[in-house]
Enzyme design. Sequence first.
Site, mmCIF file in Angstrom:
data_model
loop_
_atom_site.group_PDB
_atom_site.id
_atom_site.type_symbol
_atom_site.label_atom_id
_atom_site.label_comp_id
_atom_site.label_asym_id
_atom_site.label_seq_id
_atom_site.Cartn_x
_atom_site.Cartn_y
_atom_site.Cartn_z
ATOM 1 C CG ASP A 8 33.904 38.324 -33.152
ATOM 2 O OD1 ASP A 8 34.008 39.433 -33.736
ATOM 3 O OD2 ASP A 8 33.234 38.167 -32.115
ATOM 4 C CB THR A 69 32.541 45.782 -27.665
ATOM 5 O OG1 THR A 69 32.877 44.511 -27.079
ATOM 6 C CG2 THR A 69 31.033 45.866 -27.885
HETATM 7 C C1 RB5 Z 1 29.559 38.794 -31.126
HETATM 8 O O1 RB5 Z 1 28.256 39.074 -31.517
HETATM 9 C C2 RB5 Z 1 29.989 39.779 -30.049
HETATM 10 O O2 RB5 Z 1 29.494 39.372 -28.810
HETATM 11 C C3 RB5 Z 1 31.487 39.878 -30.006
HETATM 12 O O3 RB5 Z 1 31.947 40.306 -31.245
HETATM 13 C C4 RB5 Z 1 32.085 40.859 -29.012
HETATM 14 O O4 RB5 Z 1 31.545 42.119 -29.129
HETATM 15 C C5 RB5 Z 1 32.237 40.404 -27.635
HETATM 16 O O5 RB5 Z 1 32.774 41.112 -26.757
#
Ligand code: RB5
Length: 147
Positions: A8, A69
């Site tokens: 993402d 994360t």
């Molecule tokens: C997106 O901002 C963030 O929430 C996603 O990348 C991730 O860390 C979710 O666990």
Amino acid sequence: MKIYIGADQGGIDLKNEIVAHLKENNYDVQDLGIHDHTSIDYPEKAVEVCEAVLNSDSEDARGIIICGTGIGVSIAANKVKGIRAALLADGFSAKMARQHNNANVITLGGRTTGVELAIDIVENYLNSEFEGGRHGRRVDKLDCIME
Ligand code: RB5
């Protein structure tokens, strides 16, 4: 071994570094995006990578999924039947994820893990083999939980 990778917006920069490393080292990698920083919902990308692993014609397909994360994509991936996903932050655990847990997917944090460490994790994971034996019995029990 075919490798499917996706991220993402929290993982895209690390994903691009890992893709470049894998290509330079002649791994068979398919980049499932995202390809720009447009915000997406990470569960969808996690499921897309997992389905690519499960439907692959490659015998030993593996997935790498990266969000900010690694936590969100790890939770999502472990809800997909047939996927054993390991959230990793060190090379030793990467080796164990394959040798003991037979993880077919790993997840990483683009905002928590530097490029060099991430590449060490990926190399340890890709170059380890499942040991079977007592670990096979345990992994079979893992897979039964979803049934
Ligand atoms: C997106 O901002 C963030 O929430 C996603 O990348 C991730 O860390 C979710 O666990």
